[in-house]
Design a protein around this motif. Structure first.
Motif, PDB file in Angstrom:
ATOM      1  N   ALA A 144       0.824  -1.163  -0.066  1.00 37.61           N
ATOM      2  CA  ALA A 144       0.044  -0.059   0.091  1.00 37.61           C
ATOM      3  C   ALA A 144       0.773   1.350  -0.073  1.00 37.61           C
ATOM      4  O   ALA A 144       0.548   2.226  -0.672  1.00 37.61           O
ATOM      5  N   PHE A 145       1.879   1.183   0.881  1.00 36.37           N
ATOM      6  CA  PHE A 145       2.817   2.344   0.931  1.00 36.37           C
ATOM      7  C   PHE A 145       3.534   2.687  -0.712  1.00 36.37           C
ATOM      8  O   PHE A 145       3.555   3.859  -1.039  1.00 36.37           O
ATOM      9  N   ALA A 146       4.046   1.693  -1.212  1.00 35.73           N
ATOM     10  CA  ALA A 146       4.815   1.791  -2.646  1.00 35.73           C
ATOM     11  C   ALA A 146       3.798   2.427  -3.525  1.00 35.73           C
ATOM     12  O   ALA A 146       3.928   3.244  -4.130  1.00 35.73           O
ATOM     13  N   ALA A 147       2.368   2.014  -3.512  1.00 41.32           N
ATOM     14  CA  ALA A 147       1.531   2.537  -4.320  1.00 41.32           C
ATOM     15  C   ALA A 147       1.133   4.026  -4.142  1.00 41.32           C
ATOM     16  O   ALA A 147       1.004   4.771  -4.941  1.00 41.32           O
ATOM     17  N   GLY A 148       1.132   4.428  -2.738  1.00 39.15           N
ATOM     18  CA  GLY A 148       1.010   5.658  -2.267  1.00 39.15           C
ATOM     19  C   GLY A 148       2.240   6.853  -2.942  1.00 39.15           C
ATOM     20  O   GLY A 148       1.851   7.810  -2.966  1.00 39.15           O
ATOM     21  N   VAL A 149       3.341   6.324  -2.823  1.00 36.20           N
ATOM     22  CA  VAL A 149       4.482   6.976  -3.201  1.00 36.20           C
ATOM     23  C   VAL A 149       4.895   6.997  -4.692  1.00 36.20           C
ATOM     24  O   VAL A 149       5.724   7.613  -5.259  1.00 36.20           O
ATOM     25  N   ALA A 150       4.286   5.815  -5.246  1.00 36.78           N
ATOM     26  CA  ALA A 150       4.790   5.475  -6.658  1.00 36.78           C
ATOM     27  C   ALA A 150       4.733   6.933  -7.556  1.00 36.78           C
ATOM     28  O   ALA A 150       5.594   7.203  -8.340  1.00 36.78           O
ATOM     29  N   PRO A 151       3.635   7.583  -7.474  1.00 42.50           N
ATOM     30  CA  PRO A 151       3.241   8.879  -8.407  1.00 42.50           C
ATOM     31  C   PRO A 151       4.447   9.915  -8.204  1.00 42.50           C
ATOM     32  O   PRO A 151       4.463  10.739  -9.187  1.00 42.50           O
ATOM     33  N   THR A 152       5.179   9.881  -6.998  1.00 39.24           N
ATOM     34  CA  THR A 152       5.824  10.966  -6.783  1.00 39.24           C
ATOM     35  C   THR A 152       7.307  10.631  -6.873  1.00 39.24           C
ATOM     36  O   THR A 152       8.193  11.435  -6.741  1.00 39.24           O
ATOM     37  N   VAL A 153       7.754   9.499  -6.927  1.00 39.47           N
ATOM     38  CA  VAL A 153       9.005   8.810  -7.391  1.00 39.47           C
ATOM     39  C   VAL A 153       9.543   8.942  -8.809  1.00 39.47           C
ATOM     40  O   VAL A 153       8.755   8.205  -9.541  1.00 39.47           O
ATOM     41  N   LYS A 154      10.216   9.693  -9.127  1.00 39.73           N
ATOM     42  CA  LYS A 154      10.385   9.873 -10.411  1.00 39.73           C
ATOM     43  C   LYS A 154      11.636   9.390 -11.116  1.00 39.73           C
ATOM     44  O   LYS A 154      11.512   9.139 -12.404  1.00 39.73           O
ATOM     45  N   ASN A 155      12.503   9.197 -10.292  1.00 36.95           N
ATOM     46  CA  ASN A 155      13.917   8.663 -10.879  1.00 36.95           C
ATOM     47  C   ASN A 155      14.325   7.324 -10.207  1.00 36.95           C
ATOM     48  O   ASN A 155      14.838   6.253 -10.885  1.00 36.95           O
TER      49      ASN A 155
END
Length: 362
Positions: free
Chosen positions: A69-80
């Motif tokens: 769940a955490f990975a899905a939450g941060v995925a859109p903000t992690v660009k590189n």
């Protein structure tokens, strides 16, 4: 066995404390450092800003927050940066896990990696050998589905026939599996099914012996492994400042409380934890097992129990020593995690030829 130095870039990863493993003073319970989405995202943001290649999102059923769940939450903000998602096989139904991994990989544009953990099912305890057998079967199912193939398995733990999934990863292949474990059963699972074998810190001789053993085990199955090293780090402009910070984070530790914290961990009785204790027992009066390898952290936490401590050149030289031993991936952490990520990215990362671990699949 002779060394096989890694040529080219190595992967430098950080660690987000999803399992309530963050503090300014080890052995204390400061609510400000407990795992929340906001706090753990702050660590991810610091690692992304610092230029790290990957970040481990750990998993513990009784501690902290859920990494999927955490990975899905941060995925859109992690660009590189990549995400190294830890999954506890005992808690996950393999086809469901494969679909989650494929979805997250698409959200990240193909930048997902997976840390496989051989775990019990919550509320149950399984003997080590069958548990690792179940883990290997789960890895086979997940990898087969993520490679876009049908599943036909009649195993001891799973029996199923499945068509290929409609959803897949960006590459159309399974992400690399990172896996660690010290027991003979764990080593065999790693040799048969993992891509990157992770190990905790130890003296140079013990590390080399484990690398040699794992190379031989993998070769027996017609495979080759890459090697990853999971260790804490304390770096400052001078060695004296680094050692002072080591004393600082231990300055409020109560010995009995430290023992309770170690006992709470799900891996508290594992072979790897036993070896960490042996290394700590053999350290000098200041807790150093060898040059720049400090074992004091293991007094307050289970699992990875040592830190590379020193000035930027000393820390970089220690990592270079491991690279020459055959390591191509490093998962680092420090206390507090966001602050130490900034120190390492500023003082050491520019000294290292680094980049995402490519072609990890054997």
């Amino acid at each position: 066995m002779s060394h096989s130095p890694v040529t080219g870039p190595v992967e430098i990863s950080w660690f987000s404390a999803l399992c309530d493993d963050d503090a300014e003073f080890l052995g204390t319970q400061d609510p400000a450092y407990l795992s929340t989405f906001e706090h753990c995202k702050k660590i991810v943001d610091a690692a992304e800003a610092g230029g790290f290649d990957n970040i481990l999102l750990p998993s513990g059923f009784s501690l902290g927050i859920d990494p999927v769940a955490f990975a899905a939450g941060v995925a859109p903000t992690v660009k590189n940066m990549r995400l190294l998602l830890a999954v506890r096989c005992g808690e996950m139904w393999p086809p469901q896990l494969a679909r989650q991994i494929a979805t997250l990989d698409q959200m990240l544009g193909g930048r997902l990696t997976v840390n496989i953990i051989s775990s019990d099912m919550p509320g149950q305890t399984m003997e080590s050998a069958p548990r690792y057998g179940r883990t290997l079967e789960a890895m086979e199912i997940v990898r087969t589905l993520l490679d876009g193939k049908p599943v036909d398995i009649d195993g001891e733990h799973y029996q199923m026939q499945l068509d290929p999934m409609r959803i897949g990863t960006v590459s159309g292949k399974s992400p690399p599996f990172y896996f660690g474990g010290m027991s003979p059963a764990a080593r065999e699972v790693a040799a048969k099914g993992s891509d990157v074998f992770l190990m905790w810190p130890d003296t140079r001789e013990k590390v080399q012996a484990l690398v040699d053993d794992m190379r031989e085990r993998a070769a027996n199955h017609g495979r080759e492994l890459k090697f990853g090293y999971r260790v804490h780090v304390i770096v400052r402009e001078t060695e004296e400042e680094a050692r002072a910070h080591a004393r600082h984070i231990m300055s409020k530790l109560d010995v009995e409380e430290g023992e309770k914290l170690r006992a709470r961990a799900l891996d508290a009785t594992s072979e790897g934890v036993r070896r960490q204790a042996m290394m700590r027992d053999g350290a000098d009066d200041e807790g150093f097992a060898e040059e720049n390898l400090w074992t004091g952290i293991g007094k307050a936490r289970s699992g990875c129990g040592a830190a590379i401590v020193g000035n930027p050149d000393q820390v970089a030289a220690k990592l270079e020593m491991y690279r020459e031993m055959g390591f191509s991936a490093f998962i680092l952490s420090g206390y507090p995690h966001a602050k130490e990520a900034e120190y390492f990215s500023r003082l050491v990362l520019p000294k290292i030829d680094h980049g995402p671990l490519l072609n990890a699949r054997s």
